[in-house]
Design a protein around this motif. Structure first.
Motif, PDB file in Angstrom:
ATOM      1  N   HIS A  30      85.316  83.611  62.271  1.00 56.46           N
ATOM      2  CA  HIS A  30      84.524  84.613  62.972  1.00 56.46           C
ATOM      3  C   HIS A  30      85.098  85.992  62.675  1.00 56.46           C
TER       4      HIS A  30
ATOM      5  N   ILE B  41      79.145  89.580  66.032  1.00 53.99           N
ATOM      6  CA  ILE B  41      80.105  88.651  65.450  1.00 53.99           C
ATOM      7  C   ILE B  41      79.434  87.904  64.299  1.00 53.99           C
TER       8      ILE B  41
ATOM      9  N   SER C  24      77.462  87.762  70.709  1.00 55.48           N
ATOM     10  CA  SER C  24      78.738  87.610  71.416  1.00 55.48           C
ATOM     11  C   SER C  24      79.348  86.244  71.134  1.00 55.48           C
TER      12      SER C  24
ATOM     13  N   GLU D 279      84.403  90.269  63.523  1.00 58.54           N
ATOM     14  CA  GLU D 279      83.693  91.302  64.268  1.00 58.54           C
ATOM     15  C   GLU D 279      83.108  92.288  63.271  1.00 58.54           C
TER      16      GLU D 279
END
Length: 107
Positions: A94, A2, A60, A96
């Motif tokens: 955020h 992330i 994470s 991914e």
């Protein structure tokens, strides 16, 4: 993985001092948190001020929570930020990480 991204702005005069400040506060704070993979400071001239982007990489969402608390979208600030920042985002974004660009094979 992330990516956590935050933006803030200083005056032109405070740009270098703010880099020094981030290198003493935010960046070590990121890197000292278990689950942090790396952290970077980016900057650019933006009219009569300097825009800063901090980008940190995490294993994470739980590791981000260990750094930022809840809610994880809330930006983390340090005591002297008010001295330097003329504008700031109070939330972070955020993303991914879905792919990386490495050196071409055979290089």
């Amino acid at each position: 993985m992330i990516a956590r991204i935050w933006r803030g702005w200083t005056s032109e005069a405070d740009g270098n001092a703010y880099v020094d400040y981030l290198e003493q506060t935010g960046i070590p704070g990121y890197r000292a948190t278990p689950g942090n993979l790396d952290a970077f400071i980016l900057r650019r001239a933006d009219a009569d001020r300097i825009e800063f982007l901090t980008v940190s990489y995490w294993e994470s969402l739980d590791s981000i929570k260990a750094f930022a608390g809840a809610p994880i979208e809330r930006a983390v600030f340090y005591p002297e930020d008010d001295r330097f920042l003329v504008d700031r985002e109070t939330v972070v974004r955020h993303f991914e990480l879905v792919t990386t660009c490495g050196a071409p094979q055979g290089s």
